[in-house]
Design a protein around this motif. Structure first.
Motif, PDB file in Angstrom:
ATOM      1  N   UNK A   1      -6.028  12.993   2.351  1.00 39.58           N
ATOM      2  CA  UNK A   1      -5.160  13.510   3.393  1.00 39.58           C
ATOM      3  C   UNK A   1      -3.798  12.844   3.291  1.00 39.58           C
ATOM      4  N   UNK A   2      -2.753  13.643   3.387  1.00 40.18           N
ATOM      5  CA  UNK A   2      -1.392  13.133   3.271  1.00 40.18           C
ATOM      6  C   UNK A   2      -0.855  12.781   4.651  1.00 40.18           C
ATOM      7  N   UNK A   3      -0.219  11.625   4.715  1.00 38.32           N
ATOM      8  CA  UNK A   3       0.444  11.204   5.950  1.00 38.32           C
ATOM      9  C   UNK A   3       1.900  10.898   5.669  1.00 38.32           C
ATOM     10  N   UNK A   4       2.761  11.377   6.542  1.00 43.93           N
ATOM     11  CA  UNK A   4       4.189  11.083   6.496  1.00 43.93           C
ATOM     12  C   UNK A   4       4.567  10.574   7.882  1.00 43.93           C
ATOM     13  N   UNK A   5       4.958   9.307   7.948  1.00 42.28           N
ATOM     14  CA  UNK A   5       5.149   8.670   9.251  1.00 42.28           C
ATOM     15  C   UNK A   5       6.545   8.076   9.348  1.00 42.28           C
ATOM     16  N   UNK A   6       7.298   8.543  10.343  1.00 45.71           N
ATOM     17  CA  UNK A   6       8.644   8.024  10.590  1.00 45.71           C
ATOM     18  C   UNK A   6       8.604   6.914  11.638  1.00 45.71           C
ATOM     19  N   UNK A   7       9.602   6.046  11.582  1.00 42.21           N
ATOM     20  CA  UNK A   7       9.765   5.026  12.608  1.00 42.21           C
ATOM     21  C   UNK A   7      11.238   4.644  12.683  1.00 42.21           C
ATOM     22  N   UNK A   8      11.603   3.991  13.788  1.00 43.60           N
ATOM     23  CA  UNK A   8      12.950   3.447  13.909  1.00 43.60           C
ATOM     24  C   UNK A   8      13.874   4.180  14.852  1.00 43.60           C
ATOM     25  N   UNK A   9      13.433   5.267  15.440  1.00 43.44           N
ATOM     26  CA  UNK A   9      14.293   5.968  16.378  1.00 43.44           C
ATOM     27  C   UNK A   9      14.449   5.187  17.677  1.00 43.44           C
ATOM     28  N   UNK A  10      15.337   5.684  18.526  1.00 44.30           N
ATOM     29  CA  UNK A  10      15.549   5.031  19.808  1.00 44.30           C
ATOM     30  C   UNK A  10      16.871   5.420  20.426  1.00 44.30           C
ATOM     31  N   UNK A  11      17.247   4.648  21.440  1.00 44.26           N
ATOM     32  CA  UNK A  11      18.493   4.875  22.159  1.00 44.26           C
ATOM     33  C   UNK A  11      19.540   3.882  21.671  1.00 44.26           C
ATOM     34  N   UNK A  12      20.717   4.393  21.366  1.00 39.98           N
ATOM     35  CA  UNK A  12      21.802   3.540  20.888  1.00 39.98           C
ATOM     36  C   UNK A  12      23.115   4.052  21.469  1.00 39.98           C
ATOM     37  N   UNK A  13      24.043   3.145  21.677  1.00 38.04           N
ATOM     38  CA  UNK A  13      25.351   3.534  22.197  1.00 38.04           C
ATOM     39  C   UNK A  13      26.217   4.121  21.094  1.00 38.04           C
ATOM     40  N   UNK A  14      27.161   4.961  21.465  1.00 37.94           N
ATOM     41  CA  UNK A  14      28.098   5.486  20.459  1.00 37.94           C
ATOM     42  C   UNK A  14      28.767   4.344  19.699  1.00 37.94           C
ATOM     43  N   UNK A  15      28.859   4.519  18.385  1.00 32.00           N
ATOM     44  CA  UNK A  15      29.412   3.480  17.535  1.00 32.00           C
ATOM     45  C   UNK A  15      28.381   2.505  17.006  1.00 32.00           C
ATOM     46  N   UNK A  16      27.171   2.583  17.515  1.00 25.94           N
ATOM     47  CA  UNK A  16      26.116   1.671  17.093  1.00 25.94           C
ATOM     48  C   UNK A  16      25.407   2.128  15.837  1.00 25.94           C
ATOM     49  N   UNK A  17      24.351   1.399  15.481  1.00 28.08           N
ATOM     50  CA  UNK A  17      23.599   1.653  14.248  1.00 28.08           C
ATOM     51  C   UNK A  17      22.106   1.712  14.519  1.00 28.08           C
TER      52      UNK A  17
END
Length: 116
Positions: A1-17
């Protein structure tokens, strides 16, 4: 079974990273491209950036100079470094994995919100 898992999203202010990660596992075969797409509310999914197994990259015009895609072939992992974020970058970001055998896989997405 293939899994593709993303991480790292969230809330950030304009100009941020933010840095997104995506790991692919399972019986995928040899991977050709790994990439990121995004879909904002009431808009179609669009390409953000893609990288081939050889390291060639392609970016949407709207993110050129701000986003950087990279890849660890040994780990079947792709990253998206997002700098100087803008409110219009707010979207669900999806990881896409495409194998040489034409198999195509998607992650479930990770939400990025750019807001003050």
């Amino acid at each position: 079974q293939v899994q593709v898992v993303e991480s790292g999203g969230g809330l950030v202010q304009p100009g941020g990273s933010l840095r997104l990660s995506c790991a692919a596992s399972g019986s995928i075969g040899q991977i050709y491209t790994m990439g990121w797409y995004r879909q904002a509310p009431e808009k179609q999914r669009e390409l953000v950036a893609v990288i081939t197994s050889g390291g060639s990259t392609n970016y949407a015009d709207s993110v050129k100079g701000r986003f950087t895609i990279s890849r660890d072939n040994a780990k079947n992992t792709v990253y998206l470094q997002m700098d100087r974020l803008k409110p219009e970058d707010t979207a669900v970001y999806y990881c896409n994995v495409r194998a040489y055998n034409a198999s195509n896989y998607w992650g479930k997405g990770t939400l990025v919100t750019v807001s003050s």
